[in-house]
Scaffold this active site. Structure first.
Site, PDB file in Angstrom:
ATOM      1  N   GLU A 166       0.816  -1.207   0.000  1.00  0.00           N
ATOM      2  CA  GLU A 166       0.000   0.000   0.000  1.00  0.00           C
ATOM      3  C   GLU A 166       0.858   1.269   0.000  1.00  0.00           C
ATOM      4  O   GLU A 166       0.562   2.243  -0.693  1.00  0.00           O
ATOM      5  CB  GLU A 166      -0.918   0.013   1.237  1.00  0.00           C
ATOM      6  CG  GLU A 166      -1.842  -1.189   1.326  1.00  0.00           C
ATOM      7  CD  GLU A 166      -1.271  -2.301   2.179  1.00  0.00           C
ATOM      8  OE1 GLU A 166      -2.012  -2.854   3.004  1.00  0.00           O
ATOM      9  OE2 GLU A 166      -0.064  -2.617   2.018  1.00  0.00           O
ATOM     10  N   GLU A 182      11.346 -32.150  -2.522  1.00  0.00           N
ATOM     11  CA  GLU A 182      11.919 -32.887  -3.643  1.00  0.00           C
ATOM     12  C   GLU A 182      12.414 -34.204  -3.087  1.00  0.00           C
ATOM     13  O   GLU A 182      13.547 -34.320  -2.625  1.00  0.00           O
ATOM     14  CB  GLU A 182      13.057 -32.095  -4.290  1.00  0.00           C
ATOM     15  CG  GLU A 182      12.625 -30.763  -4.865  1.00  0.00           C
ATOM     16  CD  GLU A 182      13.677 -30.156  -5.771  1.00  0.00           C
ATOM     17  OE1 GLU A 182      14.271 -30.904  -6.574  1.00  0.00           O
ATOM     18  OE2 GLU A 182      13.905 -28.942  -5.672  1.00  0.00           O
ATOM     19  N   SER A 209      15.731 -42.058 -13.795  1.00  0.00           N
ATOM     20  CA  SER A 209      14.724 -40.998 -13.907  1.00  0.00           C
ATOM     21  C   SER A 209      15.240 -39.750 -14.615  1.00  0.00           C
ATOM     22  O   SER A 209      14.489 -38.790 -14.781  1.00  0.00           O
ATOM     23  CB  SER A 209      14.234 -40.600 -12.510  1.00  0.00           C
ATOM     24  OG  SER A 209      15.303 -40.094 -11.733  1.00  0.00           O
ATOM     25  N   PRO A 249       8.861 -41.258  -3.492  1.00  0.00           N
ATOM     26  CA  PRO A 249       7.447 -41.506  -3.188  1.00  0.00           C
ATOM     27  C   PRO A 249       7.170 -41.841  -1.731  1.00  0.00           C
ATOM     28  O   PRO A 249       6.064 -41.605  -1.252  1.00  0.00           O
ATOM     29  CB  PRO A 249       7.089 -42.679  -4.108  1.00  0.00           C
ATOM     30  CG  PRO A 249       8.394 -43.310  -4.461  1.00  0.00           C
ATOM     31  CD  PRO A 249       9.399 -42.214  -4.483  1.00  0.00           C
ATOM     32  N   ALA A 281       8.383 -35.120 -11.321  1.00  0.00           N
ATOM     33  CA  ALA A 281       8.250 -35.281 -12.768  1.00  0.00           C
ATOM     34  C   ALA A 281       7.818 -36.710 -13.033  1.00  0.00           C
ATOM     35  O   ALA A 281       8.334 -37.654 -12.423  1.00  0.00           O
ATOM     36  CB  ALA A 281       9.580 -34.985 -13.468  1.00  0.00           C
TER      37      ALA A 281
END
Length: 374
Positions: free
Chosen positions: A59, A304, A174, A307, A160
């Protein structure tokens, strides 16, 4: 509110939301806030966003740009103007002095120290409207509001995957499912978040650096490793590069106490070792995130990891946002690695609900950004 005014209010709040995002990586742990000032004739005479922590609020920046043109104008802000003197003076007083006639805000400030701005402005004779219809203007301060209400950092997980949902081959290969342009986006985010979280499995398998490279860096993220048994080798890159970026290793208390000969050289390398008691068979992720957030003022955490850790975060409802990079590749192998594992779901309605917030494209990659439904 007439329809024309309602439509223009939403448009200016969306503009303020886009401005607020420019502060990501500089403003935290303060909220991302954007502001637009519109004169009575309908022209934008001032705009601003909260650029850096401790610096002028959105502001104030907008009012400085507007100057005398702010008198009788309407001020649009993504978050209720603050009503207290912290590192800067109260925004409410600056608004009153500028002669603003009307203020439109998208969200009230949940921080009790700063709240009360709307009431202060109204007491000064300024019309104040709370417009809760502009979702982008509300969402931009979600990480801040989440932290105030829960004491937890905003958690973004990223991975990814192939079109059929695999993050690696059955042998663990990967690199690379996503393309270079997508990976650059990840590096940009690394240069804006407070911390990057990973698991010991990823460290032992990939020996990552987890730093932002070849992008503009707005802050140096701490690297955090969940390593219950204190298995990380002191030759790991995360341990030998603490002069570049700090590293925190989270272990079981008994694992730290049982390896004093390893703990001392780790600390000598500059590694912060944090012990936690075991709850059941695992460390408590909510307790870890809450303590680390308080100790190091962490408001935004990028995950990062493999699983295992990602799935635990989802199961314990600690994920706020998912960033999924889909590469143009099919594996079709049932034994290839999946992005999320370990959940038992009988009905579709039992799955984790996601809201699609954004779709982007980088070359042949598709990038999906989801918000996790509370």
């Amino acid at each position: 509110m007439n329809n024309d005014r309602g439509t223009s209010d939403l448009a200016y709040l969306r503009m303020a939301a886009r401005l607020a995002l420019r502060g990501h990586g500089g403003a935290e742990p303060n909220p991302l806030v954007g502001c637009v000032i519109v004169c009575r004739e309908g022209s934008i005479v001032g705009w601003g966003y909260h650029r850096r922590f401790g610096g002028p609020h959105a502001e104030v920046v907008a009012l400085q740009r507007a100057g005398s043109r702010a008198r009788t104008a309407t001020l649009y802000c993504t978050l209720e103007p603050c009503n207290h003197a912290g590192k800067t003076g109260p925004c409410t007083e600056a608004i009153i002095r500028a002669g603003i006639a009307r203020v439109v805000v998208a969200r009230r400030d949940p921080n009790q120290l700063a709240a009360g701005g709307m009431e202060r402005l109204r007491s000064a004779g300024i019309r104040v409207d709370l417009n809760e219809e502009c979702q982008p203007a509300i969402a931009v301060s979600d990480p801040f509001v989440h932290g105030v209400r829960t004491g937890l950092p905003w958690v973004t997980v990223k991975w990814a995957q192939t079109v059929d949902g695999k993050i690696a081959t059955r042998t663990g290969a990967s690199q690379w499912i996503s393309n270079a342009a997508s990976r650059k986006l990840v590096h940009r985010e690394r240069g804006r978040v407070d911390a990057i979280l990973t698991g010991i499995g990823t460290v032992l398998r990939d020996n990552p650096t987890l730093t932002a490279r070849d992008v503009r860096i707005r802050r140096i993220a701490r690297r955090i490793v969940i390593d219950p048994k204190f298995r990380i080798p002191l030759t790991a890159t995360l341990c030998t590069t603490t002069r570049i970026a700090p590293t925190i290793i989270v272990c079981r208390n008994d694992a730290l106490e049982g390896q004093p000969a390893k703990a001392k050289p780790a600390r000598d390398l500059g590694v912060d070792l944090v012990g936690f008691p075991v709850e059941g068979e695992c460390l408590s992720l909510p307790a870890i995130l809450r303590q680390l957030a308080a100790q190091w003022d962490l408001s935004h955490l990028l995950v990062e990891a493999g699983p295992g850790l990602v799935s635990r975060l989802f199961r314990q409802r600690l994920v706020n946002e998912a960033w999924v990079f889909i590469g143009p590749l099919l594996l079709g192998d049932e034994q290839a690695k999946s992005s999320i594992v370990g959940m038992t779901v009988d009905e579709l309605t039992d799955g984790t609900k996601l809201n699609l917030a954004r779709v982007r494209r980088r070359g042949d990659d598709v990038i999906l950004r989801y918000r996790v439904q509370p």
